[in-house]
Enzyme design. Structure first.
Site, PDB file in Angstrom:
ATOM      1  N   GLU A  65       0.830  -1.210   0.000  1.00 10.36           N
ATOM      2  CA  GLU A  65       0.000   0.000   0.000  1.00 10.36           C
ATOM      3  C   GLU A  65       0.866   1.263   0.000  1.00 10.36           C
ATOM      4  O   GLU A  65       0.673   2.184   0.792  1.00 10.36           O
ATOM      5  CB  GLU A  65      -0.973  -0.001   1.192  1.00 10.36           C
ATOM      6  CG  GLU A  65      -2.013  -1.098   1.077  1.00 10.36           C
ATOM      7  CD  GLU A  65      -3.153  -0.973   2.087  1.00 10.36           C
ATOM      8  OE1 GLU A  65      -3.121  -0.053   2.936  1.00 10.36           O
ATOM      9  OE2 GLU A  65      -4.089  -1.794   2.017  1.00 10.36           O
ATOM     10  N   GLU A  72      -5.400  -8.545  -0.211  1.00 10.63           N
ATOM     11  CA  GLU A  72      -6.229  -8.094   0.912  1.00 10.63           C
ATOM     12  C   GLU A  72      -7.651  -7.917   0.409  1.00 10.63           C
ATOM     13  O   GLU A  72      -7.895  -7.086  -0.466  1.00 10.63           O
ATOM     14  CB  GLU A  72      -5.701  -6.786   1.525  1.00 10.63           C
ATOM     15  CG  GLU A  72      -4.377  -6.942   2.269  1.00 10.63           C
ATOM     16  CD  GLU A  72      -3.953  -5.686   3.010  1.00 10.63           C
ATOM     17  OE1 GLU A  72      -4.853  -4.911   3.444  1.00 10.63           O
ATOM     18  OE2 GLU A  72      -2.737  -5.467   3.162  1.00 10.63           O
TER      19      GLU A  72
END
Length: 505
Positions: free
Chosen positions: A173, A306
């Site tokens: 991320e 995720e």
């Protein structure tokens, strides 16, 4: 009556086992108390790993585990987690609750856990606050079998042979908690860092995962791939520049700020949640279209590492620990998502639900010595037959659209079908209605089903398991079907997940 049409003669792609992967971050009670209790715990363990949890995960047939994060990965310095535990550095987990991380679960413990689980390993490296040298030395520590400072240190710490490292994520991320980078900046950092993810064992190359987009950030996908595919390309001695590009997507029925309760919701929120789960198919298609521009042969896998439901934490728990309950709604989200991943297995090569134990959409919850299996666990157990199978052509004739709000409607029924190497046809079917049962027929192109077994998971939409009643919702055999004239007839109850294993004698 709806009719599930299966053309068992048309195979559409290979379903990687890694599509059924899991994610464990240093977050709340996922690692500590959930997976790892330490060698001296009164809770039965093997080398510190909870035996009850490991046994349950092995039964679920877990194929791959991602660690140590998540946002935690880009503040994790791996050398803090090796050597004698009494001398390991203590740190503050700034992302998740501000608690003390004592680093008693580190590299050696992770690979020991994966050894016990019998699963592949996916390690996420630190780009946000780490150096190229740090990442390079970690790979050396894990995988090098010769004489070198890192390999020698690994041996001194009690593990002579290198481990097998299957996947390595270069950052996490990085558009957000991993550094708030632009796609071009990260793309150039990725090119640099991945160079030093050395392939010390050519017989088992490490597959390198590039940080992809958050939800619908197509600008990120385009920018990163454009940067990564600019000349010069790496030489053959170090393998391809990237093997996978990640994608993250969480289902928030009430929005990011107020995510809604995990257990207290009505019909409209039920359908809203399932509609948002279906949205991941649009994300896969649109990100795949961009990937096709640079990788038309689909050599680069989409890695949905995720995904899952993210609700408000359970009342009275630490908000930084992300502990939530798990209902039949979660089960249907899991079923929908896994069916979608199966159907897009030409591009989706791995997916890791977040997270394994005690965090977000977990498959297991623990409380001291107690453990329970969530509805999501049972879905993964029912779907395990799809692993390493071939996707078959299928569709539902007579399906319809349902829902209480026009903008949040979903198909009545949802399915995917595969064939295993031994010829077994695996069907997973979801009834997304809260109230309406579905009379069904499963029809085949040529196959005459003579050997059929099935399982079902069903209950009220808010049904969930507690430590006092751990089997409110569980997988049970499904026998309410009839085989006649080459078809299978049954009724799928409202709010249910059903799996069939079908053979022809």
């Amino acid at each position: 009556m709806a009719k599930l049409m299966i053309n068992e003669k048309r195979k559409k792609g290979h379903i990687n086992p890694e599509i059924y992967g899991h994610f464990a971050e240093h977050l709340g009670r996922c690692i500590y108390e959930g997976l790892y209790v330490g060698e001296h715990s009164d809770i039965p363990n093997v080398n510190g790993m909870r035996k009850d949890v490991v046994d349950a995960l092995k039964e679920m047939k877990i194929p791959v585990l991602r660690w140590p994060g998540g946002c935690f990965a880009d503040e994790y310095h791996w050398k803090d987690g090796i050597g004698p535990k009494e001398t390991r550095k203590r740190m503050i987990n700034t992302h998740w609750g501000g608690v003390i991380e004592d680093n008693s679960f580190g590299t050696h413990e992770f690979f020991e856990l994966c050894r016990q689980l019998g699963c592949k390993t996916y390690v996420n490296g630190n780009v946000g606050s780490g150096t190229v040298q740090e990442m390079s030395e970690w790979v050396e520590y894990i995988t090098f079998n010769g004489v070198s400072p890192m390999a020698d240190e690994r041996r001194q710490n009690g593990h002579d042979a290198p481990w097998q490292l299957d996947y390595f994520g270069v950052g996490n991320e990085n558009w957000g908690c991993g550094g708030n980078m632009t796609p071009e900046y990260y793309g150039n950092l990725y090119r640099r860092y991945q160079t030093y993810v050395r392939q010390y064992d050519p017989s088992h190359p490490i597959r390198k995962i590039c940080c992809g987009a958050n939800v619908a950030d197509y600008f990120w996908t385009k920018g990163v791939l454009k940067t990564c595919f600019q000349a010069p390309q790496p030489g053959p001695e170090n393998g391809p520049l990237l093997d996978g590009l990640s994608l993250h997507y969480y289902v928030h029925p009430e929005g990011w700020q107020q995510k809604g309760s995990a257990t207290d919701f009505d019909d409209s929120v039920w359908y809203k949640t399932l509609a948002k789960a279906k949205y991941i198919e649009e994300l896969i298609l649109r990100h795949s279209a961009i990937m096709d521009e640079y990788d038309p042969e689909k050599k680069i896998g989409m890695i949905v590492d995720e995904w899952g439901c993210w609700f408000n934490v359970e009342p009275g728990t630490n908000p930084g620990f992300l502990y939530q309950q798990n209902t039949m709604r979660d089960a249907l989200v899991a079923g929908i998502s896994l069916n979608i991943f199966n159907k897009h297995c030409d591009r989706v090569k791995m997916a890791c639900i977040a997270q394994m134990v005690n965090v977000l959409q977990s498959v297991i919850l623990t409380e001291g010595p107690k453990m329970l299996l969530t509805p999501t666990y049972h879905v993964f157990h029912m779907y395990r037959h799809h692993q390493d199978a071939e996707l078959l052509d299928s569709y539902i004739d007579g399906n319809k659209i349902i829902g209480t709000q026009e903008e949040y409607q979903v198909p009545f029924l949802d399915e995917s079908v595969s064939v295993s190497r031994d010829g077994t046809i695996n069907v997973t079917l979801n009834n997304l209605s809260v109230t309406e049962d579905a009379p069904m027929e499963i029809s085949f192109a040529r196959l005459n089903p003579t050997d059929v077994t099935a399982a079902i998971l069903t209950g009220d939409m808010q049904a969930h398991n507690t430590f006092d009643s751990p089997e409110n919702v569980k997988e049970v055999p499904f026998t309410a079907y009839e085989v006649r004239d080459g078809s299978i007839f049954f009724t799928a109850p409202a709010c249910s997940v059903i799996s069939f294993c079908i053979k022809e004698a």
